[in-house]
Design a protein around this motif. Structure first.
Motif, mmCIF file in Angstrom:
data_model
loop_
_atom_site.group_PDB
_atom_site.id
_atom_site.type_symbol
_atom_site.label_atom_id
_atom_site.label_comp_id
_atom_site.label_asym_id
_atom_site.label_seq_id
_atom_site.Cartn_x
_atom_site.Cartn_y
_atom_site.Cartn_z
ATOM 1 N N LEU A 8 0.830 -1.195 0.000
ATOM 2 C CA LEU A 8 0.000 0.000 0.000
ATOM 3 C C LEU A 8 0.870 1.252 0.000
ATOM 4 O O LEU A 8 1.938 1.273 0.614
ATOM 5 C CB LEU A 8 -0.910 0.036 1.233
ATOM 6 C CG LEU A 8 -1.766 -1.200 1.520
ATOM 7 C CD1 LEU A 8 -2.629 -0.944 2.761
ATOM 8 C CD2 LEU A 8 -2.617 -1.580 0.335
ATOM 9 N N LEU A 9 0.391 2.305 -0.656
ATOM 10 C CA LEU A 9 1.028 3.616 -0.610
ATOM 11 C C LEU A 9 0.082 4.568 0.107
ATOM 12 O O LEU A 9 -1.049 4.788 -0.339
ATOM 13 C CB LEU A 9 1.322 4.132 -2.019
ATOM 14 C CG LEU A 9 1.936 5.539 -2.125
ATOM 15 C CD1 LEU A 9 3.281 5.600 -1.405
ATOM 16 C CD2 LEU A 9 2.079 5.956 -3.586
ATOM 17 N N VAL A 10 0.514 5.122 1.237
ATOM 18 C CA VAL A 10 -0.294 6.045 2.030
ATOM 19 C C VAL A 10 0.249 7.458 1.824
ATOM 20 O O VAL A 10 1.421 7.726 2.109
ATOM 21 C CB VAL A 10 -0.254 5.683 3.535
ATOM 22 C CG1 VAL A 10 -0.990 6.733 4.359
ATOM 23 C CG2 VAL A 10 -0.860 4.301 3.762
ATOM 24 N N VAL A 11 -0.614 8.357 1.320
ATOM 25 C CA VAL A 11 -0.204 9.727 1.004
ATOM 26 C C VAL A 11 -0.974 10.689 1.891
ATOM 27 O O VAL A 11 -2.184 10.861 1.745
ATOM 28 C CB VAL A 11 -0.459 10.058 -0.482
ATOM 29 C CG1 VAL A 11 0.146 11.421 -0.832
ATOM 30 C CG2 VAL A 11 0.093 8.974 -1.395
ATOM 31 N N MET A 58 -6.723 16.777 0.856
ATOM 32 C CA MET A 58 -6.108 18.085 1.120
ATOM 33 C C MET A 58 -4.614 17.911 1.343
ATOM 34 O O MET A 58 -4.187 17.492 2.409
ATOM 35 C CB MET A 58 -6.763 18.737 2.337
ATOM 36 C CG MET A 58 -8.249 18.997 2.164
ATOM 37 S SD MET A 58 -8.604 20.133 0.795
ATOM 38 C CE MET A 58 -7.869 21.645 1.435
ATOM 39 N N LEU A 59 -3.840 18.238 0.323
ATOM 40 C CA LEU A 59 -2.388 18.139 0.409
ATOM 41 C C LEU A 59 -1.769 19.484 0.050
ATOM 42 O O LEU A 59 -2.346 20.241 -0.730
ATOM 43 C CB LEU A 59 -1.860 17.071 -0.559
ATOM 44 C CG LEU A 59 -2.211 15.616 -0.257
ATOM 45 C CD1 LEU A 59 -1.822 14.734 -1.443
ATOM 46 C CD2 LEU A 59 -1.494 15.145 1.001
ATOM 47 N N PRO A 60 -0.607 19.795 0.592
ATOM 48 C CA PRO A 60 0.066 21.033 0.191
ATOM 49 C C PRO A 60 0.542 20.927 -1.259
ATOM 50 O O PRO A 60 0.922 19.857 -1.727
ATOM 51 C CB PRO A 60 1.263 21.108 1.155
ATOM 52 C CG PRO A 60 1.517 19.689 1.547
ATOM 53 C CD PRO A 60 0.174 19.026 1.573
ATOM 54 N N GLY A 61 0.486 22.043 -1.978
ATOM 55 C CA GLY A 61 0.900 22.005 -3.376
ATOM 56 C C GLY A 61 -0.182 21.366 -4.222
ATOM 57 O O GLY A 61 -1.324 21.816 -4.258
ATOM 58 N N GLU A 62 0.154 20.274 -4.883
ATOM 59 C CA GLU A 62 -0.798 19.576 -5.742
ATOM 60 C C GLU A 62 -1.801 18.810 -4.881
ATOM 61 O O GLU A 62 -1.418 17.968 -4.068
ATOM 62 C CB GLU A 62 -0.027 18.616 -6.653
ATOM 63 C CG GLU A 62 -0.821 18.116 -7.837
ATOM 64 C CD GLU A 62 0.027 17.350 -8.833
ATOM 65 O OE1 GLU A 62 -0.496 16.984 -9.885
ATOM 66 O OE2 GLU A 62 1.225 17.123 -8.534
ATOM 67 N N ASP A 63 -3.096 19.081 -5.077
ATOM 68 C CA ASP A 63 -4.088 18.454 -4.196
ATOM 69 C C ASP A 63 -4.431 17.038 -4.652
ATOM 70 O O ASP A 63 -4.003 16.568 -5.706
ATOM 71 C CB ASP A 63 -5.349 19.312 -4.078
ATOM 72 C CG ASP A 63 -6.132 19.413 -5.385
ATOM 73 O OD1 ASP A 63 -5.952 18.559 -6.274
ATOM 74 O OD2 ASP A 63 -6.939 20.353 -5.514
#
Length: 240
Positions: A8-11, A58-63
């Protein structure tokens, strides 16, 4: 030889959430890579064979919505579960329209996220595969839905790309052709949960599916809306 654990990749930009989820999911049999933003995600994707991505909206930069578009372009059907804040229904609907497989509103219980991840992996075959069994084939209005191969063929015999959720929704409707299924029934069959008062996930999924199989999405002939009831596959279905 044992199958490798699903990766899994958790972002998420919150380090505490990333670390908590990594420990929790690893404890329950997954391998986990974490990323804090879009730049980390774009670096991680080519370097790992991921079964599923947990993606914060909701992420900084690219959402998250922009990154979801990129994932769909670059990795097609790679399953994505989105994390959203409680008041973000509009963005959540947009995410489902772009092809997210499910969402979990923050704050969330890690066990709920685990259950959603497992459900998505079962639907999309992202987890360790089970032995294939011959499945039913449904034919309606010239269309062919092959459950064993998880594919949909249009009347000309051309395969139509469906997300895991779209395929399962059409299968559920085909299995119960002629029967009206409420939103709650569909949500329970698809995700094992009930709809909330503002939950339009089923409506969004039906709308996406209609765009792929209906001649006129505004006047559908196959998947009909029953006012005050739900949805029904109105075409006669042959099962083989």
């Amino acid at each position: 030889m044992a199958e490798p654990a699903p990766h899994l990749l958790v972002v998420d930009d919150d380090r505490e959430i990333r670390d908590l989820l990594a420990r929790f999911l690893e404890k329950h049999g997954f391998r986990v890579t974490t990323a804090r933003d879009g730049r980390d995600l774009r670096r991680a994707i080519p370097n790992g064979h991921y079964a599923l991505v947990v993606l914060d909206l909701m992420l900084p930069g690219e959402d998250g919505l922009s990154l979801l578009r990129w994932l769909r372009e670059e990795r097609g059907r790679l399953p994505v579960v989105m994390l959203t804040a409680m008041g973000e229904e509009t963005d959540r609907i947009v995410g489902l329209e772009l092809g997210a497989d499910d969402y979990v509103p923050k704050p969330f219980n890690p066990r709920e996220l685990l259950a959603r991840i497992r459900a998505v992996l079962r639907r999309t075959d992202g987890a360790a595969p089970e032995p294939a069994e011959p499945g039913a084939t449904f034919r309606f209005a010239g269309w062919t839905l092959e459950t064993a191969r998880r594919r949909l063929l249009d009347p000309s015999g051309t395969e139509v790309a469906l997300t895991g959720g779209e395929f399962d929704l059409l299968r559920i409707l085909a299995e119960r052709a002629g029967r009206v299924l409420t939103r709650d029934m569909l949500m329970d069959l698809l995700h094992g949960r009930s709809t909330g008062p503002f939950d339009r996930a089923i409506d969004v999924a039906v709308s996406r599916l209609r765009r792929k199989i209906e001649d006129d999405g505004k006047s559908p002939a196959l998947i009909k809306t029953v006012r005050g009831g739900g949805y029904v596959l109105a075409a006669p279905v042959e099962r083989a």
